[in-house]
Design a protein around this motif. Structure first.
Motif, PDB file in Angstrom:
ATOM      1  N   LYS A   1     -13.336  29.012 -20.819  1.00  0.00           N
ATOM      2  CA  LYS A   1     -11.878  29.178 -20.912  1.00  0.00           C
ATOM      3  C   LYS A   1     -11.256  28.086 -21.774  1.00  0.00           C
ATOM      4  CE  LYS A   1      -7.957  30.411 -18.071  1.00  0.00           C
ATOM      5  NZ  LYS A   1      -7.501  30.746 -16.725  1.00  0.00           N
ATOM      6  N   LEU A   2     -11.726  26.849 -21.618  1.00  0.00           N
ATOM      7  CA  LEU A   2     -11.213  25.744 -22.426  1.00  0.00           C
ATOM      8  C   LEU A   2     -11.549  25.946 -23.895  1.00  0.00           C
ATOM      9  CD1 LEU A   2      -9.795  22.990 -22.557  1.00  0.00           C
ATOM     10  CD2 LEU A   2     -12.047  21.949 -22.212  1.00  0.00           C
TER      11      LEU A   2
ATOM     12  N   PHE B   1      -9.271  28.425 -25.412  1.00  0.00           N
ATOM     13  CA  PHE B   1      -7.934  27.851 -25.574  1.00  0.00           C
ATOM     14  C   PHE B   1      -7.865  26.921 -26.789  1.00  0.00           C
ATOM     15  CE2 PHE B   1      -4.998  24.299 -24.635  1.00  0.00           C
ATOM     16  CZ  PHE B   1      -3.802  24.995 -24.570  1.00  0.00           C
TER      17      PHE B   1
ATOM     18  N   ARG C   1     -10.020  26.654 -29.389  1.00  0.00           N
ATOM     19  CA  ARG C   1     -10.463  27.247 -30.658  1.00  0.00           C
ATOM     20  C   ARG C   1     -11.009  26.190 -31.622  1.00  0.00           C
ATOM     21  NH1 ARG C   1      -5.208  30.871 -31.199  1.00  0.00           N
ATOM     22  NH2 ARG C   1      -5.694  32.352 -29.551  1.00  0.00           N
TER      23      ARG C   1
ATOM     24  N   ALA D   1      -4.516  24.774 -20.497  1.00  0.00           N
ATOM     25  CA  ALA D   1      -5.545  25.794 -20.719  1.00  0.00           C
ATOM     26  C   ALA D   1      -5.768  26.683 -19.507  1.00  0.00           C
ATOM     27  CB  ALA D   1      -6.857  25.117 -21.104  1.00  0.00           C
TER      28      ALA D   1
END
Length: 85
Positions: free
Chosen positions: A9-10, A13, A15, A65
């Motif tokens: 997930k981080l 967020f 990228r 995030a």
């Protein structure tokens, strides 16, 4: 959320961005850190303990995030502190 889900997930967020912060210290001991790459990430506190500053900046990144803060030291890497010239 487990550690690998948090990491994924981080990563989505951020990228592949490397984040840096501008820190302003005030005469009363207060400080504010603004993320240079994602202006919505901001945190602050009192004193000049770099360990506490680091922890609060990690928490701010993870909160933005949507990632559990329990993984702050496992999935975020602190790469140093540079004094502006």
């Amino acid at each position: 959320m487990n550690k690998e889900q948090a990491r994924s997930k981080l990563k989505a967020f951020l990228r592949d961005k490397v984040l840096s912060f501008s820190i302003v210290n005030y005469s009363n001991g207060e400080w504010v850190a603004d993320c240079n790459e994602i202006p919505a990430i901001i945190t602050g506190g009192m004193g000049n303990d770099i360990t506490e500053m680091d922890a609060l900046m990690r928490d701010a990144i993870l909160a933005a995030a949507g990632v559990d803060a329990e993984y702050a030291f496992e999935i975020l890497k602190f790469v140093g502190y540079k004094v502006p010239t």
